[in-house]
Scaffold this active site. Structure first.
Site, PDB file in Angstrom:
ATOM      1  N   ALA A 105      -7.875   7.234   8.076  1.00  0.00           N
ATOM      2  CA  ALA A 105      -7.297   8.407   7.408  1.00  0.00           C
ATOM      3  C   ALA A 105      -6.538   9.253   8.427  1.00  0.00           C
ATOM      4  CB  ALA A 105      -8.415   9.232   6.790  1.00  0.00           C
ATOM      5  N   THR A 123      13.862  -7.122   6.124  1.00  0.00           N
ATOM      6  CA  THR A 123      13.117  -6.963   4.868  1.00  0.00           C
ATOM      7  C   THR A 123      14.110  -6.659   3.754  1.00  0.00           C
ATOM      8  OG1 THR A 123      11.261  -6.124   6.108  1.00  0.00           O
ATOM      9  CG2 THR A 123      11.286  -5.627   3.761  1.00  0.00           C
ATOM     10  N   CYS A 179       9.360   1.339   8.339  1.00  0.00           N
ATOM     11  CA  CYS A 179       9.061   0.280   7.364  1.00  0.00           C
ATOM     12  C   CYS A 179       8.356   0.778   6.104  1.00  0.00           C
ATOM     13  CB  CYS A 179       8.226  -0.798   8.028  1.00  0.00           C
ATOM     14  SG  CYS A 179       9.011  -1.441   9.499  1.00  0.00           S
TER      15      CYS A 179
HETATM   16  C1  UGA Z   1       4.516  -2.312   9.555  1.00  0.00           C
HETATM   17  C2  UGA Z   1       3.597  -3.509   9.248  1.00  0.00           C
HETATM   18  O1  UGA Z   1       2.275  -3.258   9.739  1.00  0.00           O
HETATM   19  C3  UGA Z   1       4.131  -4.800   9.872  1.00  0.00           C
HETATM   20  O2  UGA Z   1       3.316  -5.899   9.475  1.00  0.00           O
HETATM   21  C4  UGA Z   1       5.565  -5.009   9.390  1.00  0.00           C
HETATM   22  O3  UGA Z   1       6.147  -6.150   9.983  1.00  0.00           O
HETATM   23  C5  UGA Z   1       6.418  -3.799   9.747  1.00  0.00           C
HETATM   24  O4  UGA Z   1       5.840  -2.625   9.140  1.00  0.00           O
HETATM   25  C6  UGA Z   1       7.812  -4.028   9.231  1.00  0.00           C
HETATM   26  O5  UGA Z   1       7.981  -4.149   8.011  1.00  0.00           O
HETATM   27  O6  UGA Z   1       8.737  -4.201  10.041  1.00  0.00           O
HETATM   28  P1  UGA Z   1       4.848  -0.674  11.681  1.00  0.00           P
HETATM   29  O7  UGA Z   1       5.641   0.171  10.758  1.00  0.00           O
HETATM   30  O8  UGA Z   1       5.403  -1.024  13.007  1.00  0.00           O
HETATM   31  O9  UGA Z   1       4.482  -2.096  10.968  1.00  0.00           O
HETATM   32  O10 UGA Z   1       3.484   0.076  11.969  1.00  0.00           O
HETATM   33  P2  UGA Z   1       1.990   0.063  11.418  1.00  0.00           P
HETATM   34  O11 UGA Z   1       1.090  -0.223  12.549  1.00  0.00           O
HETATM   35  O12 UGA Z   1       1.841  -0.781  10.223  1.00  0.00           O
HETATM   36  O13 UGA Z   1       1.811   1.597  11.025  1.00  0.00           O
HETATM   37  C7  UGA Z   1       2.587   2.200  10.010  1.00  0.00           C
HETATM   38  C8  UGA Z   1       2.151   3.622   9.751  1.00  0.00           C
HETATM   39  O14 UGA Z   1       0.891   3.649   9.120  1.00  0.00           O
HETATM   40  C9  UGA Z   1       1.988   4.477  11.016  1.00  0.00           C
HETATM   41  O15 UGA Z   1       2.548   5.741  10.779  1.00  0.00           O
HETATM   42  C10 UGA Z   1       0.503   4.584  11.223  1.00  0.00           C
HETATM   43  O16 UGA Z   1       0.120   5.748  11.872  1.00  0.00           O
HETATM   44  C11 UGA Z   1       0.020   4.559   9.782  1.00  0.00           C
HETATM   45  N1  UGA Z   1      -1.377   4.076   9.637  1.00  0.00           N
HETATM   46  C12 UGA Z   1      -1.678   2.789   9.909  1.00  0.00           C
HETATM   47  C13 UGA Z   1      -2.349   4.945   9.171  1.00  0.00           C
HETATM   48  O17 UGA Z   1      -2.093   6.120   8.898  1.00  0.00           O
HETATM   49  N2  UGA Z   1      -3.623   4.459   9.005  1.00  0.00           N
HETATM   50  C14 UGA Z   1      -3.963   3.186   9.271  1.00  0.00           C
HETATM   51  O18 UGA Z   1      -5.146   2.824   9.085  1.00  0.00           O
HETATM   52  C15 UGA Z   1      -2.960   2.313   9.745  1.00  0.00           C
END
Ligand code: UGA
Length: 427
Positions: free
Chosen positions: A250, A119, A258
């Site tokens: 939430a 990225t 990321c």
């Molecule tokens: C994120 C993106 O979702 C991917 O599409 C992207 O490729 C990646 O970053 C990257 O740029 O490499 P990731 O960081 O692995 O992926 O994890 P997510 O599942 O997106 O979660 C990120 C954070 O958001 C976590 O801490 C999770 O607990 C939090 N989250 C997620 C929430 O607090 N609420 C939600 O509804 C969803």
């Protein structure tokens, strides 16, 4: 096709292994020789569900090396998937990318497609092109493509093989044709755009998702102040297809390698081109505030933290990964320790990594081990194992049955009926 991947972190390794699964021959390169030695002997340095199976299945098509020279010779397509950590001002440190570009230039002697997978800020592809042009040894042609990844840790293999879309930022028909061939077997929509738009798609997507999370967390705070229930509010909002139910959970805030980094980078990129991205600054603020509010909840419940035994369930930044980068657990443990609490901690996968940051707290082998003699349990990651724990047994083990849940994994009514003091987010 023969494809090289430079960088064997989460993104690079998953990309390499999945490209092999698509039938390509892949060379994965990393300058960390120890890591390459491990990979050659079958040890996978990260925990990512399904990855080990896929490496074994495609072993004949995956090779490893520590030399960029090998990557340039081997691949007709060369992916760059090296890290882009944050500088203190929020800007991404692109020095690894520049080094790789210079090194590629040194060995380039026939047409190749060089793909940025990491990225990066808008215009990085142009900088890679300029850098290779500047340092290449002959008049050889090449193309630079931006092909951002959208993998989530924990579901990376599935995300790679069944993506919502594949974004290809290209500047020539020749490169477009080759990139479409790389992904021929994947049936998802393929969007072909210019390199700058592709780069922006990535930063805008991650920042938008972070915005969704901070938005719902802000609404959760209003729910707490008014007595509404955030789970019901999110359900009602999410059923509107224009909003969508994903990323409306939430909690204690987003972490990981990321979102925090990409939000910072996008604020910085905007500032650099003369735009004040105020919304994103607020997104970041809300996210930081979520942890402070959570800690306040612990204090409001326990009063004095000094000498209280607090059990932490969940150390990774989200379930199904051992990754603790920017994990809320780090901030929570730091503050609780400062306030004199005794910390016990458990995570199904991330204990070893957390030991490197906090060698001096007590690590446990199970949720029950953790709950024993605790004044309070904090749920910081929504691992399935925690959702299924035997609450009656937990209650008997604790000094006082108190759970503060940063991920809303339990039904408040049910758990309070069992005799717990239970606090969660936005309800
Ligand atoms: C994120 C993106 O979702 C991917 O599409 C992207 O490729 C990646 O970053 C990257 O740029 O490499 P990731 O960081 O692995 O992926 O994890 P997510 O599942 O997106 O979660 C990120 C954070 O958001 C976590 O801490 C999770 O607990 C939090 N989250 C997620 C929430 O607090 N609420 C939600 O509804 C969803």
């Amino acid at each position: 096709m023969q494809i090289s991947i430079i960088g064997t972190g989460y993104v690079g390794l998953t990309t390499g292994v999945c490209l092999a699964e698509l039938g390509h021959k892949v060379l994965c390169v990393d300058n960390d020789e120890e890591k390459i030695k491990k990979l050659v002997s079958g040890i996978i340095p990260i925990y990512e569900p399904g990855l080990d199976k896929l490496i074994k299945k495609n072993a004949k098509r995956i090779k490893f090396s520590s030399q960029i020279k090998d990557a340039v010779k081997y691949g007709e397509v060369i992916f760059i998937a090296v890290g882009t950590p944050s500088n203190p001002d929020g800007s991404p440190d692109l020095s690894y990318i520049e080094n790789v570009a210079r090194e590629i230039a040194k060995w380039l002697d026939e047409y190749k497609v060089i793909v940025e997978k990491s990225t990066v800020p808008v215009e990085t592809a142009q900088w890679i092109k300029k850098t290779i042009d500047k340092y290449k040894k002959n008049n050889v042609e090449f193309d630079v493509v931006s092909n951002p990844e959208f993998l989530r840790e924990g579901t990376a293999v599935n995300d790679f093989l069944h993506p919502d879309r594949i974004v290809l930022g290209v500047e020539s028909k020749r490169a477009e044709k080759i990139m479409l061939k790389v992904y021929q077997k994947i049936k998802s929509p393929k969007i072909v755009v210019d390199t700058k738009s592709a780069e922006l798609i990535k930063h805008a997507s991650n920042s938008f998702l972070a915005t969704k999370i901070s938005f719902i967390n802000a609404v959760a705070n209003i729910c707490e102040l008014t007595g509404a229930d955030i789970e019901k509010v999110a359900l009602g909002m999410g059923l509107d297809k224009r909003i969508g139910k994903e990323f409306l959970k939430a909690g204690i805030g987003y972490g990981g390698s990321c979102f925090p980094k990409d939000v910072d980078a996008f604020i910085w990129i905007a500032e650099k081109v003369g735009y004040n991205f105020g919304i994103l600054k607020e997104v970041k603020k809300v996210n930081q505030h979520q942890i402070e509010l959570f800690i306040k909840k612990v204090e409001d419940t326990l009063w004095i933290l000094k000498d209280k035994t607090i059990g932490i369930l969940g150390l990774s930044f989200k379930p199904n990964t051992d990754d603790i980068r920017e994990s809320p657990a780090i901030k929570v443990i730091t503050v609780l320790k400062q306030k004199g609490a005794k910390i016990k901690a458990y995570d199904p996968k991330a204990v070893e990594k957390m030991k490197q940051i906090f060698p001096d707290i007590e690590y446990c082998r199970s949720v029950y081990d953790t709950a024993k003699n605790c004044d309070c349990l904090l749920i910081l990651t929504e691992w399935d194992e925690f959702k299924k724990m035997d609450l009656k047994r937990i209650k008997q083990l604790m000094v006082h049955p108190t759970i503060i849940d940063g991920r809303n994994i339990f039904e408040p009514q049910k758990i309070t009926k069992l005799g717990f003091i239970y606090k969660s987010i936005g309800r």
